[in-house]
Motif scaffolding. Sequence first.
Motif, mmCIF file in Angstrom:
data_model
loop_
_atom_site.group_PDB
_atom_site.id
_atom_site.type_symbol
_atom_site.label_atom_id
_atom_site.label_comp_id
_atom_site.label_asym_id
_atom_site.label_seq_id
_atom_site.Cartn_x
_atom_site.Cartn_y
_atom_site.Cartn_z
ATOM 1 N N VAL A 94 16.415 -40.626 -15.288
ATOM 2 C CA VAL A 94 17.675 -41.062 -15.897
ATOM 3 C C VAL A 94 18.874 -40.306 -15.346
ATOM 4 O O VAL A 94 20.004 -40.796 -15.406
ATOM 5 C CB VAL A 94 17.646 -40.920 -17.436
ATOM 6 N N ALA A 95 18.644 -39.101 -14.813
ATOM 7 C CA ALA A 95 19.783 -38.289 -14.378
ATOM 8 C C ALA A 95 19.361 -37.224 -13.384
ATOM 9 O O ALA A 95 18.181 -36.880 -13.258
ATOM 10 C CB ALA A 95 20.455 -37.625 -15.576
ATOM 11 N N ALA A 96 20.361 -36.706 -12.693
ATOM 12 C CA ALA A 96 20.228 -35.493 -11.889
ATOM 13 C C ALA A 96 21.281 -34.519 -12.390
ATOM 14 O O ALA A 96 22.431 -34.900 -12.613
ATOM 15 C CB ALA A 96 20.443 -35.799 -10.415
ATOM 16 N N LEU A 97 20.885 -33.282 -12.595
ATOM 17 C CA LEU A 97 21.777 -32.233 -13.085
ATOM 18 C C LEU A 97 21.843 -31.142 -12.022
ATOM 19 O O LEU A 97 20.845 -30.456 -11.771
ATOM 20 C CB LEU A 97 21.268 -31.675 -14.410
ATOM 21 N N ILE A 98 23.005 -30.983 -11.387
ATOM 22 C CA ILE A 98 23.116 -30.094 -10.232
ATOM 23 C C ILE A 98 24.440 -29.328 -10.274
ATOM 24 O O ILE A 98 25.458 -29.855 -10.710
ATOM 25 C CB ILE A 98 23.041 -30.893 -8.904
ATOM 26 N N GLU A 99 24.431 -28.103 -9.794
ATOM 27 C CA GLU A 99 25.654 -27.335 -9.569
ATOM 28 C C GLU A 99 26.156 -27.639 -8.155
ATOM 29 O O GLU A 99 25.378 -27.590 -7.205
ATOM 30 C CB GLU A 99 25.380 -25.840 -9.677
ATOM 31 N N PRO A 100 27.451 -27.903 -7.976
ATOM 32 C CA PRO A 100 27.968 -28.135 -6.626
ATOM 33 C C PRO A 100 27.754 -26.937 -5.700
ATOM 34 O O PRO A 100 27.476 -27.085 -4.520
ATOM 35 C CB PRO A 100 29.454 -28.386 -6.855
ATOM 36 N N ILE A 101 27.904 -25.737 -6.258
ATOM 37 C CA ILE A 101 27.569 -24.485 -5.586
ATOM 38 C C ILE A 101 26.797 -23.651 -6.609
ATOM 39 O O ILE A 101 27.228 -23.529 -7.746
ATOM 40 C CB ILE A 101 28.825 -23.716 -5.133
ATOM 41 N N GLN A 102 25.675 -23.098 -6.201
ATOM 42 C CA GLN A 102 24.888 -22.305 -7.144
ATOM 43 C C GLN A 102 25.458 -20.890 -7.218
ATOM 44 O O GLN A 102 25.263 -20.070 -6.325
ATOM 45 C CB GLN A 102 23.421 -22.281 -6.728
ATOM 46 N N GLY A 103 26.173 -20.619 -8.316
ATOM 47 C CA GLY A 103 26.848 -19.339 -8.471
ATOM 48 C C GLY A 103 25.920 -18.189 -8.767
ATOM 49 O O GLY A 103 25.902 -17.182 -8.051
ATOM 50 N N GLU A 104 25.141 -18.312 -9.832
ATOM 51 C CA GLU A 104 24.249 -17.226 -10.235
ATOM 52 C C GLU A 104 23.202 -16.943 -9.173
ATOM 53 O O GLU A 104 22.705 -15.830 -9.058
ATOM 54 C CB GLU A 104 23.561 -17.569 -11.563
ATOM 55 N N ALA A 105 22.845 -17.939 -8.401
ATOM 56 C CA ALA A 105 21.844 -17.763 -7.344
ATOM 57 C C ALA A 105 22.392 -16.981 -6.158
ATOM 58 O O ALA A 105 21.640 -16.615 -5.249
ATOM 59 C CB ALA A 105 21.318 -19.121 -6.881
ATOM 60 N N GLY A 106 23.711 -16.748 -6.156
ATOM 61 C CA GLY A 106 24.306 -15.972 -5.087
ATOM 62 C C GLY A 106 25.305 -16.723 -4.247
ATOM 63 O O GLY A 106 25.474 -16.452 -3.062
ATOM 64 N N VAL A 107 26.011 -17.683 -4.859
ATOM 65 C CA VAL A 107 26.998 -18.528 -4.172
ATOM 66 C C VAL A 107 26.316 -19.264 -3.014
ATOM 67 O O VAL A 107 26.633 -19.078 -1.837
ATOM 68 C CB VAL A 107 28.226 -17.715 -3.686
ATOM 69 N N ILE A 108 25.364 -20.092 -3.384
ATOM 70 C CA ILE A 108 24.613 -20.877 -2.408
ATOM 71 C C ILE A 108 25.305 -22.225 -2.231
ATOM 72 O O ILE A 108 25.429 -23.010 -3.178
ATOM 73 C CB ILE A 108 23.159 -21.090 -2.855
ATOM 74 N N ILE A 109 25.768 -22.495 -1.010
ATOM 75 C CA ILE A 109 26.513 -23.710 -0.684
ATOM 76 C C ILE A 109 25.560 -24.697 -0.024
ATOM 77 O O ILE A 109 24.843 -24.333 0.913
ATOM 78 C CB ILE A 109 27.701 -23.385 0.243
ATOM 79 N N PRO A 110 25.517 -25.946 -0.477
ATOM 80 C CA PRO A 110 24.560 -26.912 0.083
ATOM 81 C C PRO A 110 24.945 -27.351 1.490
ATOM 82 O O PRO A 110 26.109 -27.230 1.893
ATOM 83 C CB PRO A 110 24.641 -28.086 -0.893
ATOM 84 N N PRO A 111 23.987 -27.889 2.246
ATOM 85 C CA PRO A 111 24.304 -28.381 3.588
ATOM 86 C C PRO A 111 25.283 -29.545 3.547
ATOM 87 O O PRO A 111 25.341 -30.291 2.561
ATOM 88 C CB PRO A 111 22.940 -28.842 4.135
ATOM 89 N N VAL A 112 26.025 -29.712 4.619
ATOM 90 C CA VAL A 112 26.953 -30.841 4.747
ATOM 91 C C VAL A 112 26.167 -32.151 4.635
ATOM 92 O O VAL A 112 25.115 -32.318 5.248
ATOM 93 C CB VAL A 112 27.683 -30.783 6.102
ATOM 94 N N GLY A 113 26.666 -33.050 3.817
ATOM 95 C CA GLY A 113 26.029 -34.352 3.653
ATOM 96 C C GLY A 113 25.028 -34.435 2.529
ATOM 97 O O GLY A 113 24.600 -35.539 2.153
ATOM 98 N N TYR A 114 24.651 -33.291 1.962
ATOM 99 C CA TYR A 114 23.646 -33.299 0.887
ATOM 100 C C TYR A 114 24.109 -34.096 -0.311
ATOM 101 O O TYR A 114 23.416 -35.001 -0.786
ATOM 102 C CB TYR A 114 23.327 -31.853 0.476
ATOM 103 N N PHE A 115 25.301 -33.794 -0.813
ATOM 104 C CA PHE A 115 25.766 -34.471 -2.022
ATOM 105 C C PHE A 115 26.125 -35.933 -1.764
ATOM 106 O O PHE A 115 25.987 -36.777 -2.652
ATOM 107 C CB PHE A 115 26.939 -33.721 -2.649
ATOM 108 N N GLU A 116 26.543 -36.225 -0.570
ATOM 109 C CA GLU A 116 26.807 -37.619 -0.222
ATOM 110 C C GLU A 116 25.515 -38.439 -0.323
ATOM 111 O O GLU A 116 25.505 -39.549 -0.862
ATOM 112 C CB GLU A 116 27.376 -37.700 1.189
ATOM 113 N N ARG A 117 24.424 -37.857 0.165
ATOM 114 C CA ARG A 117 23.123 -38.538 0.097
ATOM 115 C C ARG A 117 22.615 -38.630 -1.341
ATOM 116 O O ARG A 117 22.101 -39.668 -1.773
ATOM 117 C CB ARG A 117 22.105 -37.797 0.976
ATOM 118 N N VAL A 118 22.773 -37.553 -2.098
ATOM 119 C CA VAL A 118 22.359 -37.561 -3.515
ATOM 120 C C VAL A 118 23.139 -38.621 -4.283
ATOM 121 O O VAL A 118 22.569 -39.369 -5.095
ATOM 122 C CB VAL A 118 22.561 -36.162 -4.140
#
Length: 401
Positions: free
Chosen positions: A188-212
């Motif tokens: 029914v849903a996907a729950l995601i942080e745009p950048i994972q802060g607590e994990a250590g400011v983890i930035i996703p690869p280019v194009g990841y969110f576009e595909r999601v």
Amino acid sequence: MSNAAQLIATEQRLGAHNYKPLDVVLSRGQGVHVWDTDGKRYLDCLSAYSAVNQGHCHPKILSALTEQASKLTLTSRAFRNDQLALFYEEVAALTGSHKVLPMNSGAEAVETAIKAVRKWGYETKGVLENNAEIIVCGGNFHGRTLSVISFSTDPDARQGFGPFTPGFRVVPFGDAEAFAMAISANTVAALIEPIQGEAGVIIPPVGYFERVRELCTAHNITLILDEIQTGLGRTGKLLAEEHEGIEADVTLVGKALSGGFYPVSAVLSNSEVLGVLKPGQHGSTFGGNPLACAVARAALKVLVEEDMIGNAERMGAYFLEGLRQIRSNVVKDVRGRGLMLAVELVPEAGGARSYCYALKDRGLLAKDTHENTIRLAPPLVIEKDQIDWALQQIEAVLVAA
């Protein structure tokens, strides 16, 4: 024993030991600075985990708080108040949302979204009752309620707290193909942080969110972005989703929504998801109270009118470049977006906490996360000369290692 030592001892004696703060006792704040009980000044490079984006004790937010507090603070939602509709109107206009549900904490906003999207899945998408699934990401941090830790991958968050809430599928953050493989008829849903802060400011690869976003649209899945830490200017955009060129179906905001004056959060949604909630099915005594709404309205107003978002973009780029110029054998990686920055140390450095103490001694407050990472997130009102000073302190500590 000093006053600070006495206060720390009392905390240790009477408080639950569910936090391990640095041993500095703060008593005053203004702008980017805070002062301890001995009068020593520090540059705050945590901003209360981005709750104080507007700077400590912003005078216009303070004025809104005191003015409203002298008139009306709480009615519960049993009655209407004259601030709620104005808050709805202003936050919707700023973010492009169609429906707004105010709560108090970020974790409450997450829980609210989970409830609403499950109900939407049953009533609108046609998923069989009690079969709804939500895709989440490894390394996530969405709060510490029982349902939220049920899909955490942090052993410290989970150990000893089961049994856990079912209905979540965990996939690696930044892996669009793993996300695609996790989709089922019950998703029914996907729950995601745009950048994972607590994990250590983890930035996703280019194009990841576009595909999601494409996958969610194709499979009628609600995309929920947790912008509680990344939102409201922190990354140099109003919402971090703007960096990805996408729009979420549901956006969660909190922390800086009040500028640090009061606990305020909100679920921002299309009409479809929040439209499934009927009277008696969800609520909060304090959610949407007039004091919270007045404070949030002022906090949003100064964020925009004083160009704090633009400043975060400019100063963030400057700060990041300065950090990347530091040459130290203990630095493994430097990354960030806007004023959401991280310096990851090599494992041989012995952990980031000792470096945070060294920075504290030099008048800069930062926080270690995931053992080896120093997180840096100053208020969005920081100026170039203050960043130059911070870089001097950071370089001195990292080079001396």
